[in-house]
Design an enzyme around this catalytic site. Structure first.
Site, short mmCIF file in Angstrom:
data_model
loop_
_atom_site.label_atom_id
_atom_site.label_comp_id
_atom_site.label_asym_id
_atom_site.label_seq_id
_atom_site.Cartn_x
_atom_site.Cartn_y
_atom_site.Cartn_z
N CYS A 95 -45.73 -38.59 -45.57
CA CYS A 95 -45.28 -39.10 -44.72
C CYS A 95 -46.25 -37.82 -43.71
O CYS A 95 -47.20 -37.84 -43.73
CB CYS A 95 -44.62 -39.06 -43.99
SG CYS A 95 -43.32 -40.77 -44.88
N TYR A 96 -45.03 -36.99 -42.22
CA TYR A 96 -45.92 -36.53 -41.85
C TYR A 96 -47.18 -35.12 -42.91
O TYR A 96 -47.96 -34.80 -42.02
CB TYR A 96 -45.36 -35.53 -41.30
CG TYR A 96 -45.92 -35.06 -39.95
CD1 TYR A 96 -45.97 -34.92 -39.19
CD2 TYR A 96 -46.14 -33.67 -41.07
CE1 TYR A 96 -46.67 -33.75 -37.97
CE2 TYR A 96 -46.39 -32.13 -39.83
CZ TYR A 96 -46.62 -32.96 -38.41
OH TYR A 96 -47.34 -31.61 -37.59
N SER A 236 -11.34 -19.45 -48.67
CA SER A 236 -9.90 -20.21 -48.31
C SER A 236 -9.36 -20.98 -49.54
O SER A 236 -8.57 -22.32 -49.04
CB SER A 236 -10.89 -21.72 -47.39
OG SER A 236 -11.05 -22.08 -47.61
N GLY A 237 -9.86 -20.93 -50.81
CA GLY A 237 -9.38 -22.16 -51.61
C GLY A 237 -10.35 -23.40 -51.36
O GLY A 237 -9.85 -24.36 -53.06
N GLY A 238 -11.02 -23.75 -50.72
CA GLY A 238 -11.98 -24.76 -51.29
C GLY A 238 -12.68 -24.70 -52.46
O GLY A 238 -13.04 -23.07 -52.37
N VAL A 239 -13.31 -25.25 -52.19
CA VAL A 239 -14.98 -25.24 -53.86
C VAL A 239 -15.36 -24.41 -53.25
O VAL A 239 -15.78 -23.23 -54.01
CB VAL A 239 -14.77 -26.97 -53.98
CG1 VAL A 239 -16.39 -26.42 -54.81
CG2 VAL A 239 -14.18 -27.78 -53.78
N SER A 241 -16.14 -21.68 -50.67
CA SER A 241 -15.96 -20.24 -50.72
C SER A 241 -15.18 -19.68 -51.94
O SER A 241 -15.62 -18.61 -52.32
CB SER A 241 -14.84 -20.06 -49.49
OG SER A 241 -13.45 -20.84 -50.04
#
Ligand code: XMP
Length: 525
Positions: A95-96, A236-239, A241
């Site tokens: 495109c561009y 944080s214990g999340g995926v 981090s």
């Protein structure tokens, strides 16, 4: 890996033989990089303004020039160093990207009378390298304003739509270009076109895979941090981090310290179970900080959602800084920033523009003057899960639903008090348990409870009650940017309602949130 191969890898840049995508601000740029990685080829996105030397240093097998919303005639049209066209590497303009290279190489680009947007039909000419092996007619996805009326010398048209030159190539100069988007699913055989470019034309190195990503990232981090450097990570214990921390832990071992702050806004038992999991199962060096009292103190009497977020963010920085200070000399901060968190289009303005990164709590890097390590910043969530799996992280972490940095503060609408937090915790535990039992936990983007500041009259065991209302929120989403409310089975909703009202003191009514995003956001605050 043989010794010879190791020597060879050590002599070349870690990602040699991959594909560099130069970003002109297109909405699909990240998809291009992802499609390339799906072919086991390393790919990275760089702002179009990246100096030629930096591009060359990566020793790519080829370059893709992305799409973008601009016209090549706009005064602030994004450009890259025209010498990229003389690097001798295969180039694919999309495109561009096609318009820009046509303009550069003395072809003619005209502003179109009307934008071509959406599906179109492509007629494929014989003898094309880019479109080799494809059917003669294909549905493609177009999105462009300007169009090409005259190709640069040496180019020939290899595909047309009803009103445009849609694909062209100059095999002598190794330059290929399409006016549509092969990277989106709506383009039939789009992946085959990209495969032709990446594998046949560029002959890119196909050794990129989760394991090599880990090996190379670990090497990169070691090289960057040096023999002595120290890093800190807000876990944080999340995926995200957790995967980021585990990668850096592989590189630095004891020189990485993770900090997990209990802000008093976590879910039931979350602090203790996460600490145990991270230390025992993952072997991370982890400091747990119980800061629930100062957080609740800061939030006392605050109802405004933004004010809550601001206060939580500021206090988090203070506590995190204190902990980092106790550790002594620390120069690096690890963050689990993902590609979708990096604000799009900013990269077009070049490396000097500040890229806003998403973090659990606002402002961390800016205020701490630490150098950032963001090993996941080019990946999508599902790719991060694959990396996490390769690192041996337990599924229980990898499949966790997202949980916002400000925690339950944004799920207690209105003022936060210990009693209200206990109510939302109780309801949330029931929602999670029942959603898991119904086999829906991994199918939903998120499912959780929100405590409303509304009291209503009820009747329980012949007695009048006057209690709070809980809203249940369950959504499907690809990336959190948009979401659709989940059509949960009525029996499940009934069970949730009965259990919450019976088991959570102070709650006597349950409602189900049937708003999608937009217009509603996923969290209530
Ligand atoms: P919204 O509510 O904006 O949320 O539709 C989109 C996704 O982001 C999560 N979210 C956050 N995550 N820090 C985070 O790490 C935050 O401040 C934050 N706020 C919202 C939300 O849970 C959803 O998945």
């Amino acid at each position: 890996m043989s010794t010879a191969r190791q020597t060879q890898t050590a002599a070349r840049p870690a990602h040699a033989g991959g594909i560099v995508v130069l970003d002109f601000g297109g909405q699909y740029t990240q998809l291009i990089a992802r499609r390339v990685r799906e072919m086991n080829v390393y790919s990275t996105i760089l702002p179009c303004s990246t100096p030629l030397k930096e591009i060359e240093a990566l020793e790519p097998a080829g370059l893709v020039l992305s799409g973008g919303p601009s016209s090549v005639y706009a005064p602030d049209a994004p450009v890259c160093d025209p010498k990229v066209l003389q690097l001798g590497k295969p180039i694919l303009g999309i495109c561009y990207g096609m318009q820009w290279l046509t303009h550069q190489l003395k072809g003619k680009v005209d502003p179109a009378e009307r934008r071509e947007y959406g599906p179109a039909e492509l007629e494929v000419k014989d003898g094309s390298q880019l479109l080799a092996g494809l059917p003669p007619r294909l549905k493609i996805w177009a999105s462009h304003g300007d169009h090409i009326v005259e190709l640069p010398p040496g180019f020939r048209t290899v595909g047309t739509t009803r009103n445009a030159i849609a694909a062209a190539e100059d095999p002598r100069r190794n330059i290929y270009a399409v006016q549509f988007h092969p990277e989106v699913h709506h383009t039939e055989h789009g992946t085959d076109m990209l495969r032709n470019f990446v594998l046949r034309i560029c002959r890119a190195d196909t050794t990129w895979n989760p394991r090599s990503f880990i090996e190379r990232t670990v090497e990169d981090i070691r090289a960057r941090v040096g023999e002595q450097g120290h890093a800190v990570c807000a876990l944080s214990g999340g995926v995200d981090s957790t995967v980021a921390a585990t990668l850096v832990d592989r590189a630095l071992g004891k020189r990485l310290t993770c900090v997990f702050v209990d802000n008093g806004l976590l879910r039931r038992d979350e602090f203790s179970t996460t600490l145990a999991l991270m230390r025992k199962r993952l072997g991370l060096t982890l400091v747990g900080v119980d800061a629930s009292a100062p957080f609740l103190e800061q939030l006392r009497g605050i109802e405004d959602p933004e004010e809550k977020r601001r206060r939580i963010g500021n206090l988090f920085i203070r506590i995190f800084e204190e902990e980092a200070h106790k550790l002594g000399q620390v120069e690096f901060l690890v963050q689990g920033t993902l590609y979708p968190d990096v604000i799009e289009s900013v990269s077009v303005r070049g490396p000097s523009a500040t890229i806003k990164t998403h973090h659990n709590v606002g402002g961390l890097p800016a205020e701490m003057k630490l150098k950032l390590i963001e090993p996941l910043r080019e990946l999508f969530k599902d790719e991060v899960r694959v990396i996490g799996r390769e690192l041996g992280l337990p599924e229980e972490i990898l499949l966790r639903q997202p949980f916002p940095g400000p925690g339950l503060a944004v799920r207690v609408v209105g003022e936060i008090t210990p009693e209200r937090l206990e109510m939302v915790r109780g309801a949330d535990a029931i929602v999670e348990e029942e959603i898991r039992r119904a086999g829906l936990y991994e199918k939903l983007w998120q499912a959780f409870a929100v405590l409303l500041p509304v009291r209503s009259v009820g009747v329980m065991g012949d007695q009048r009650s006057y209690g709070y209302a809980v809203a249940i929120r369950a959504v499907h989403s690809e990336d959190g940017m948009t979401a659709d409310w989940a059509r949960l089975p009525a029996e499940l909703l009934e069970r949730l309602s009965a259990r919450i009202v019976n088991e959570v003191p102070g709650v006597n009514r349950v409602v189900y949130d049937i708003s999608s995003k937009p217009p509603g956001t996923i969290e209530w605050e």
